[in-house]
Design a protein around this motif. Structure first.
Motif, PDB file in Angstrom:
ATOM      1  N   ILE A 130      45.319  34.332  46.281  1.00  0.00           N
ATOM      2  CA  ILE A 130      46.077  34.024  45.069  1.00  0.00           C
ATOM      3  C   ILE A 130      47.492  34.566  45.225  1.00  0.00           C
ATOM      4  O   ILE A 130      47.684  35.755  45.477  1.00  0.00           O
ATOM      5  N   VAL A 131      48.476  33.682  45.075  1.00  0.00           N
ATOM      6  CA  VAL A 131      49.880  34.083  45.246  1.00  0.00           C
ATOM      7  C   VAL A 131      50.688  33.491  44.101  1.00  0.00           C
ATOM      8  O   VAL A 131      51.383  32.488  44.258  1.00  0.00           O
ATOM      9  N   ILE A 132      50.569  34.121  42.935  1.00  0.00           N
ATOM     10  CA  ILE A 132      51.285  33.635  41.755  1.00  0.00           C
ATOM     11  C   ILE A 132      51.889  34.830  41.014  1.00  0.00           C
ATOM     12  O   ILE A 132      51.481  35.965  41.239  1.00  0.00           O
ATOM     13  N   PRO A 133      52.840  34.596  40.122  1.00  0.00           N
ATOM     14  CA  PRO A 133      53.410  35.706  39.350  1.00  0.00           C
ATOM     15  C   PRO A 133      52.352  36.423  38.526  1.00  0.00           C
ATOM     16  O   PRO A 133      51.353  35.829  38.097  1.00  0.00           O
ATOM     17  N   THR A 134      52.579  37.696  38.273  1.00  0.00           N
ATOM     18  CA  THR A 134      51.610  38.527  37.560  1.00  0.00           C
ATOM     19  C   THR A 134      51.245  37.951  36.198  1.00  0.00           C
ATOM     20  O   THR A 134      50.081  37.993  35.796  1.00  0.00           O
ATOM     21  N   LYS A 135      52.223  37.407  35.483  1.00  0.00           N
ATOM     22  CA  LYS A 135      51.955  36.948  34.122  1.00  0.00           C
ATOM     23  C   LYS A 135      50.975  35.777  34.085  1.00  0.00           C
ATOM     24  O   LYS A 135      50.347  35.530  33.049  1.00  0.00           O
TER      25      LYS A 135
ATOM     26  N   PRO B 170      33.398  33.767  47.885  1.00  0.00           N
ATOM     27  CA  PRO B 170      34.370  34.060  48.941  1.00  0.00           C
ATOM     28  C   PRO B 170      34.986  35.453  48.790  1.00  0.00           C
ATOM     29  O   PRO B 170      34.868  36.093  47.749  1.00  0.00           O
ATOM     30  N   VAL B 171      35.667  35.890  49.832  1.00  0.00           N
ATOM     31  CA  VAL B 171      36.568  37.028  49.703  1.00  0.00           C
ATOM     32  C   VAL B 171      37.768  36.549  48.886  1.00  0.00           C
ATOM     33  O   VAL B 171      38.280  35.447  49.106  1.00  0.00           O
ATOM     34  N   VAL B 172      38.182  37.342  47.922  1.00  0.00           N
ATOM     35  CA  VAL B 172      39.347  37.005  47.104  1.00  0.00           C
ATOM     36  C   VAL B 172      40.476  37.976  47.451  1.00  0.00           C
ATOM     37  O   VAL B 172      40.308  39.191  47.345  1.00  0.00           O
ATOM     38  N   ALA B 173      41.588  37.434  47.878  1.00  0.00           N
ATOM     39  CA  ALA B 173      42.759  38.250  48.199  1.00  0.00           C
ATOM     40  C   ALA B 173      43.915  37.835  47.300  1.00  0.00           C
ATOM     41  O   ALA B 173      43.902  36.749  46.712  1.00  0.00           O
ATOM     42  N   HIS B 174      44.899  38.699  47.192  1.00  0.00           N
ATOM     43  CA  HIS B 174      46.083  38.329  46.426  1.00  0.00           C
ATOM     44  C   HIS B 174      47.326  38.919  47.081  1.00  0.00           C
ATOM     45  O   HIS B 174      47.265  39.921  47.803  1.00  0.00           O
ATOM     46  N   ALA B 175      48.451  38.265  46.824  1.00  0.00           N
ATOM     47  CA  ALA B 175      49.747  38.768  47.283  1.00  0.00           C
ATOM     48  C   ALA B 175      50.707  38.821  46.094  1.00  0.00           C
ATOM     49  O   ALA B 175      51.893  38.521  46.216  1.00  0.00           O
ATOM     50  N   THR B 176      50.161  39.190  44.937  1.00  0.00           N
ATOM     51  CA  THR B 176      50.930  39.293  43.692  1.00  0.00           C
ATOM     52  C   THR B 176      51.469  40.711  43.552  1.00  0.00           C
ATOM     53  O   THR B 176      50.746  41.668  43.795  1.00  0.00           O
ATOM     54  N   LYS B 177      52.731  40.844  43.147  1.00  0.00           N
ATOM     55  CA  LYS B 177      53.373  42.155  43.110  1.00  0.00           C
ATOM     56  C   LYS B 177      53.910  42.445  41.722  1.00  0.00           C
ATOM     57  O   LYS B 177      55.016  42.037  41.368  1.00  0.00           O
TER      58      LYS B 177
ATOM     59  N   ASN C 187      30.318  36.224  42.023  1.00  0.00           N
ATOM     60  CA  ASN C 187      31.073  35.078  42.525  1.00  0.00           C
ATOM     61  C   ASN C 187      32.235  35.462  43.429  1.00  0.00           C
ATOM     62  O   ASN C 187      33.163  34.671  43.616  1.00  0.00           O
ATOM     63  N   ARG C 188      32.201  36.650  43.946  1.00  0.00           N
ATOM     64  CA  ARG C 188      33.227  37.053  44.918  1.00  0.00           C
ATOM     65  C   ARG C 188      32.708  38.191  45.773  1.00  0.00           C
ATOM     66  O   ARG C 188      31.814  38.927  45.379  1.00  0.00           O
ATOM     67  N   GLN C 189      33.282  38.297  46.945  1.00  0.00           N
ATOM     68  CA  GLN C 189      33.078  39.485  47.743  1.00  0.00           C
ATOM     69  C   GLN C 189      34.196  40.470  47.371  1.00  0.00           C
ATOM     70  O   GLN C 189      34.658  40.474  46.246  1.00  0.00           O
ATOM     71  N   ALA C 190      34.606  41.269  48.285  1.00  0.00           N
ATOM     72  CA  ALA C 190      35.616  42.284  47.984  1.00  0.00           C
ATOM     73  C   ALA C 190      36.963  41.639  47.644  1.00  0.00           C
ATOM     74  O   ALA C 190      37.223  40.473  47.957  1.00  0.00           O
ATOM     75  N   ILE C 191      37.816  42.439  46.996  1.00  0.00           N
ATOM     76  CA  ILE C 191      39.188  42.032  46.697  1.00  0.00           C
ATOM     77  C   ILE C 191      40.112  42.700  47.707  1.00  0.00           C
ATOM     78  O   ILE C 191      40.002  43.892  47.969  1.00  0.00           O
ATOM     79  N   VAL C 192      41.030  41.913  48.262  1.00  0.00           N
ATOM     80  CA  VAL C 192      41.955  42.405  49.286  1.00  0.00           C
ATOM     81  C   VAL C 192      43.383  42.214  48.804  1.00  0.00           C
ATOM     82  O   VAL C 192      43.716  41.180  48.214  1.00  0.00           O
ATOM     83  N   VAL C 193      44.215  43.206  49.028  1.00  0.00           N
ATOM     84  CA  VAL C 193      45.640  43.138  48.691  1.00  0.00           C
ATOM     85  C   VAL C 193      46.440  42.888  49.965  1.00  0.00           C
ATOM     86  O   VAL C 193      46.321  43.649  50.931  1.00  0.00           O
ATOM     87  N   LEU C 194      47.231  41.835  49.997  1.00  0.00           N
ATOM     88  CA  LEU C 194      48.109  41.561  51.130  1.00  0.00           C
ATOM     89  C   LEU C 194      49.529  41.919  50.709  1.00  0.00           C
ATOM     90  O   LEU C 194      50.094  41.294  49.816  1.00  0.00           O
ATOM     91  N   SER C 195      50.090  42.936  51.337  1.00  0.00           N
ATOM     92  CA  SER C 195      51.375  43.455  50.878  1.00  0.00           C
ATOM     93  C   SER C 195      52.150  44.056  52.036  1.00  0.00           C
ATOM     94  O   SER C 195      51.573  44.513  53.020  1.00  0.00           O
TER      95      SER C 195
END
Length: 338
Positions: free
Chosen positions: A78-83, A103-110, A132-140
């Protein structure tokens, strides 16, 4: 290792990350609500609003059907604005439940959510049940989309409490120009990613006023100190803030014209009203909203963040930038390690 990946959000960063994955040989579906943007990506392989004059890999497929994007994906990024994160996560949760995917759920939201002050991973965890998800990953990390697009050497962090999930993201993205390290400090990675945008606004304002290297170095260094203070107050590992998602991301964001937060600060330093800056940017300026959330959070936790407070006064109380700088410099002197 060929995997199917869904990327939700087709702004500059989301679309370029999707392009990296395609270059790495993965099957990628890039989701956007904008039907015209989807058509442009699929037919012309361009995204002129966000990445002018850049041509994407022809195998990158875009869609405005989230279910189509997510179907069969090992990873959803997921790569969208925080709001907009909570509503998108809520929509994703319903789709995952319907198709029985995990799935694994990752995000690149800052950023930080307004009023709740939640970090992106907390929002995702609240909206998407563990069934409905595995771990959450932060890509930063220090990474402008414009630089990654031209294969500038880039290093980022995949942070997760679940190492195998962080390693999956690491393997999917890593190549000869994009290197991914793992970390287990989700709190630190997300605070570093969010709060550096505040300092970037300040750095741009300094340059807009005509200040030079000494001022910028002082701001970045002392800005990092208060980022670390707030992060540690919430349980972050202080070492994270001298890593890629801390000082690395701060340096690149506070020194580059590619940063919309820096550009916003620069215009404020030149005397432009905040609303005009927001209207002309055409894209979300995360630091403006994060400043408010971080200021309020620091007040609640009694964490000293003088730079953040000064930028808050400029953005939300109409204080002149020069006055804010003078107030900062004339505070009572103290020890560097406090």
């Amino acid at each position: 290792m060929n995997k199917k990946v869904a990327v939700l959000g087709a702004g500059s960063w989301g679309s370029v990350l999707a392009n990296v994955l395609v270059e790495n040989g993965h099957q990628v579906k890039l989701w956007s609500r904008d039907a015209d943007q989807v058509a442009e990506l699929n037919q012309k392989h361009t995204n002129q609003k966000y990445m002018p004059d850049f041509t994407y890999q022809s195998h990158l497929q875009a869609t405005n059907d989230m279910a189509e994007a997510v179907e069969g994906a090992s990873l959803v990024l997921i790569v969208i604005p925080t709001k907009g994160l909570r509503s998108v996560a809520h929509q994703l949760a319903a789709i995952l439940a319907k198709i029985g995917a995990k799935p694994v759920v990752a995000h690149a939201t800052k950023g930080l959510e307004q009023n709740s002050y939640k970090r992106p991973s907390e929002i995702i965890a609240e909206e998407i049940p563990t069934a409905n998800r595995q771990a959450i990953v932060v890509l930063s990390g220090p990474s402008h989309a414009e630089s990654v697009a031209i294969h500038d050497m880039t290093a980022v962090t995949a942070a997760s409490e679940d190492l195998p999930s962080a390693e999956l993201v690491q393997k999917l993205f890593s190549n000869h120009y994009f290197r991914v390290y793992t970390n287990n400090d989700v709190i630190g990675a997300e605070f570093g990613a969010a709060l550096k945008n505040i300092i970037s606004i300040g750095a741009g304002a300094l340059q807009g006023l005509g200040y030079h290297d000494n001022a910028r170095a002082a701001l970045i260094t002392r800005g990092l100190a208060e980022i670390r203070r707030l992060g540690v107050a919430f349980g972050a590992n202080p070492m994270t803030f001298i890593g890629l998602s801390g000082v690395g991301d701060l340096v690149v964001t506070a020194t580059s014209k590619n940063s919309r937060n820096w550009r916003a600060g620069y215009q404020l330093g030149q005397g432009k009203p905040l609303q005009d800056v927001i209207d002309q940017m055409g894209m979300v300026i995360e630091g403006v909203y994060t400043t408010k959330a971080a200021y309020e959070l620091a007040q609640k936790r009694h964490v000293r963040m003088p730079i953040t407070e000064a930028i808050y006064r400029v953005l939300y109380q109409g204080e002149d930038v020069k006055t804010a700088i003078r107030t900062l410099m004339n505070r009572e002197v103290t020890s560097e390690v406090e």
